[in-house]
Design a protein around this motif. Structure first.
Motif, PDB file in Angstrom:
ATOM      1  N   GLU A  80       0.810  -1.067   0.098  1.00  0.00           N
ATOM      2  CA  GLU A  80      -0.253   0.248  -0.172  1.00  0.00           C
ATOM      3  C   GLU A  80       0.896   0.952  -0.143  1.00  0.00           C
ATOM      4  O   GLU A  80       0.322   2.611  -0.777  1.00  0.00           O
ATOM      5  CB  GLU A  80      -1.089   0.234   1.436  1.00  0.00           C
ATOM      6  N   ARG A  83       1.698   2.650  -3.275  1.00  0.00           N
ATOM      7  CA  ARG A  83      -0.133   2.626  -4.429  1.00  0.00           C
ATOM      8  C   ARG A  83       0.760   4.452  -5.375  1.00  0.00           C
ATOM      9  O   ARG A  83       0.433   4.217  -7.075  1.00  0.00           O
ATOM     10  CB  ARG A  83      -0.944   2.940  -3.682  1.00  0.00           C
ATOM     11  N   LYS A  84       1.041   5.482  -4.683  1.00  0.00           N
ATOM     12  CA  LYS A  84       1.731   6.482  -5.530  1.00  0.00           C
ATOM     13  C   LYS A  84       2.044   5.776  -6.670  1.00  0.00           C
ATOM     14  O   LYS A  84       2.289   6.140  -7.284  1.00  0.00           O
ATOM     15  CB  LYS A  84       1.861   7.561  -4.949  1.00  0.00           C
ATOM     16  N   LEU A 106      -4.602   5.312  -9.908  1.00  0.00           N
ATOM     17  CA  LEU A 106      -4.980   4.388  -8.535  1.00  0.00           C
ATOM     18  C   LEU A 106      -5.561   3.821  -8.141  1.00  0.00           C
ATOM     19  O   LEU A 106      -5.345   3.308  -6.885  1.00  0.00           O
ATOM     20  CB  LEU A 106      -5.349   6.484  -7.788  1.00  0.00           C
ATOM     21  N   ALA A 109      -3.886   0.774  -9.630  1.00  0.00           N
ATOM     22  CA  ALA A 109      -3.416   0.531  -8.402  1.00  0.00           C
ATOM     23  C   ALA A 109      -3.398  -0.275  -6.735  1.00  0.00           C
ATOM     24  O   ALA A 109      -3.121  -1.648  -6.403  1.00  0.00           O
ATOM     25  CB  ALA A 109      -2.129   1.495  -7.827  1.00  0.00           C
ATOM     26  N   ASP A 110      -4.895  -0.050  -6.312  1.00  0.00           N
ATOM     27  CA  ASP A 110      -5.404  -0.312  -5.411  1.00  0.00           C
ATOM     28  C   ASP A 110      -5.804  -1.895  -5.608  1.00  0.00           C
ATOM     29  O   ASP A 110      -5.616  -2.500  -4.831  1.00  0.00           O
ATOM     30  CB  ASP A 110      -6.408   0.527  -4.778  1.00  0.00           C
ATOM     31  N   ILE A 113      -2.966  -4.005  -5.933  1.00  0.00           N
ATOM     32  CA  ILE A 113      -1.949  -4.052  -4.686  1.00  0.00           C
ATOM     33  C   ILE A 113      -2.588  -4.704  -3.614  1.00  0.00           C
ATOM     34  O   ILE A 113      -2.085  -5.594  -2.909  1.00  0.00           O
ATOM     35  CB  ILE A 113      -1.468  -3.063  -3.941  1.00  0.00           C
TER      36      ILE A 113
END
Length: 214
Positions: A80, A83-84, A106, A109-110, A113
């Motif tokens: 986490e 994420r950016k 984003l 990515a979330d 991940i």
């Protein structure tokens, strides 16, 4: 439109049926022969222009052959806190292939991940150097999705290292088949995955459709 394999006759019948119903299609994606047959039939029945957008090759892992020597750094599954950075790499990847991101970076990515679907190759100081993504296992198959190295860092072995690592992890996870797609217009990526032990299975194509007066 995404199609399963069709004969030329079946593709023509489908194109005629959809044209008679008044459907407007932005394009078609299928194995190369099916996509080409349908695009040709759609042009014949509707008069729309067909443009070959991309040809892809589906590869299946044979025997993994990790690159030697490995470049500096190590592989690490993104968490986490990344994420950016993962979102930025995903956005830069989309920009590098000339297409908009298919999802908000984003959110992408979330989602990735959350199931451990992004691996970074990072320098000894923790700087991300390359990224590779995987999809969840389905029917004992895992497909690699995105592999990206920022342009200034290419040619140093980072892509091969991170693809090798996610491939190894997929095998350890129990995948019977490890798959990936490449753009056939990129000889570098096709040569790389073959050096790593992937073997071509089939060729796919995407055609875009546009009106004659577009």
């Amino acid at each position: 439109m995404n199609l399963t394999p069709l004969t030329a006759e079946e593709a023509d019948t489908l194109a005629l049926h959809l044209a008679d119903l008044g459907h407007r299609l932005p394009g078609v994606y299928a194995d190369h022969d099916t996509a080409t047959a349908f695009a040709t039939a759609w042009h014949r029945h509707t008069g729309t222009l067909r443009t070959l957008h991309e040809r892809q090759c589906l590869y299946r892992l044979g025997t993994l052959t990790p690159p030697q020597p490995l470049p500096e750094g190590r592989a690490r599954v993104a968490n986490e806190g990344d994420r950016k950075e993962v979102a930025r790499l995903y956005r830069d990847f989309a920009q590098s292939i000339g297409e908009p991101p298919t999802r908000d970076p984003l959110q992408w990515a979330d989602t990735r991940i959350a199931f451990g679907g992004v691996t970074l190759w990072e320098a000894p100081d923790g700087t991300p150097l390359a990224m590779a993504g995987t999809n969840p296992m389905v029917a004992d198959q895992i497909r690699l999705s995105i592999a990206y190295t920022p342009e200034p860092l290419r040619g140093r072995g980072y892509a091969g290292a991170v693809i090798s690592e996610v491939t190894r992890a997929a095998v350890i996870a129990g995948a019977q088949d490890v798959l990936l797609f490449t753009n056939l217009a990129n000889p570098t990526s096709n040569a790389l995955v073959q050096r790593l032990g992937y073997r071509p299975v089939a060729t796919f194509a995407q055609y875009d459709f546009s009106p004659v007066d577009a």
